[in-house]
Design an enzyme around this catalytic site. Structure first.
Site, PDB file in Angstrom:
ATOM      1  N   GLY A  49     -11.806 -42.531  29.777  1.00 33.60           N
ATOM      2  CA  GLY A  49      -9.996 -43.189  29.323  1.00 33.60           C
ATOM      3  C   GLY A  49      -9.562 -41.622  29.302  1.00 33.60           C
ATOM      4  O   GLY A  49      -8.365 -41.870  28.357  1.00 33.60           O
ATOM      5  N   HIS A  50     -10.279 -40.576  29.258  1.00 35.59           N
ATOM      6  CA  HIS A  50      -9.577 -39.582  29.072  1.00 35.59           C
ATOM      7  C   HIS A  50      -8.908 -38.207  30.937  1.00 35.59           C
ATOM      8  O   HIS A  50     -10.122 -37.068  31.103  1.00 35.59           O
ATOM      9  CB  HIS A  50     -10.013 -38.582  28.836  1.00 35.59           C
ATOM     10  CG  HIS A  50      -8.454 -37.659  28.094  1.00 35.59           C
ATOM     11  ND1 HIS A  50      -9.546 -35.988  28.301  1.00 35.59           N
ATOM     12  CD2 HIS A  50      -8.130 -37.195  26.144  1.00 35.59           C
ATOM     13  CE1 HIS A  50      -8.451 -35.637  27.480  1.00 35.59           C
ATOM     14  NE2 HIS A  50      -8.137 -36.481  26.280  1.00 35.59           N
ATOM     15  N   PHE A  51      -8.471 -38.702  31.086  1.00 37.82           N
ATOM     16  CA  PHE A  51      -7.079 -39.754  31.292  1.00 37.82           C
ATOM     17  C   PHE A  51      -7.863 -40.156  32.975  1.00 37.82           C
ATOM     18  O   PHE A  51      -7.915 -39.784  34.176  1.00 37.82           O
ATOM     19  CB  PHE A  51      -6.031 -38.909  31.697  1.00 37.82           C
ATOM     20  CG  PHE A  51      -5.442 -38.004  30.442  1.00 37.82           C
ATOM     21  CD1 PHE A  51      -5.257 -38.515  29.482  1.00 37.82           C
ATOM     22  CD2 PHE A  51      -6.167 -36.883  30.146  1.00 37.82           C
ATOM     23  CE1 PHE A  51      -4.839 -37.922  28.248  1.00 37.82           C
ATOM     24  CE2 PHE A  51      -6.332 -35.811  29.361  1.00 37.82           C
ATOM     25  CZ  PHE A  51      -5.205 -36.088  28.422  1.00 37.82           C
ATOM     26  N   VAL A  75     -10.095 -35.319  32.737  1.00 39.39           N
ATOM     27  CA  VAL A  75     -10.369 -33.865  31.686  1.00 39.39           C
ATOM     28  C   VAL A  75     -10.870 -34.167  30.962  1.00 39.39           C
ATOM     29  O   VAL A  75     -10.782 -34.585  30.272  1.00 39.39           O
ATOM     30  CB  VAL A  75      -8.305 -33.654  32.021  1.00 39.39           C
ATOM     31  CG1 VAL A  75      -8.989 -32.293  30.814  1.00 39.39           C
ATOM     32  CG2 VAL A  75      -8.195 -33.918  32.789  1.00 39.39           C
TER      33      VAL A  75
END
Length: 153
Positions: free
Chosen positions: A50-52, A57
């Site tokens: 979820g990042h990203f 990242v």
């Protein structure tokens, strides 16, 4: 001159309260009032989902967490003469951080090389300054991180 203490992954896993997938130290060494470490960012870190989306990242807050973990490892493994006893790993807590900066995006496969240096150590407070580098470029830094700690009873 102090003796350099090398700390293996197995030793880190044995003493640290943080554990995978929330442990960001592969190996470390203590030289006096400084502890240095490295950590290779894995492709399958759980937060990359979820990042990203489609652009993994490493989160800046976790870069600062990595610096804090290095302070914890110092408290648990250092032979600093200021210690009055063995530090209890269940009684180390983050209090504050000042002058924190994230200056570089970090991606899977990159290698963190980072260190923290003791600014002040007097029970129950430990203050550190630290910086994290990737390929010689500063990725994150903290002018001061404060931890509280206590000894084994």
């Amino acid at each position: 001159m102090s003796e350099v203490l090398k700390i293996t992954k197995e030793e880190i896993l044995a003493v640290m309260p943080q554990q995978p997938p929330f442990l960001f130290i592969d190996e470390a060494e203590i030289d006096g009032d400084t502890i240095k470490a490295s950590y290779r960012i894995k492709e399958d870190e759980v937060f990359f989902e979820g990042h990203f989306k489609n652009n993994p990242v490493f989160p800046g807050t976790l870069m600062l967490e990595a610096l804090g973990q290095l302070g914890v490892l110092y408290l648990l493994t250092s032979k600093n003469p200021e210690f009055e006893g063995k530090v209890d790993s269940s009684k180390i807590f983050f209090i504050s951080a000042e002058g924190c900066r994230c200056q570089r995006i970090c991606k899977p496969g990159e290698l963190f090389e980072y260190h923290v240096k003791v600014k002040k150590l007097r029970h129950p407070i430990a203050r550190f300054a630290g910086k994290l580098l990737v390929n010689g470029q500063k990725a994150a830094s903290a002018e001061e991180m404060t931890l509280t700690f206590d000894y084994l009873k």
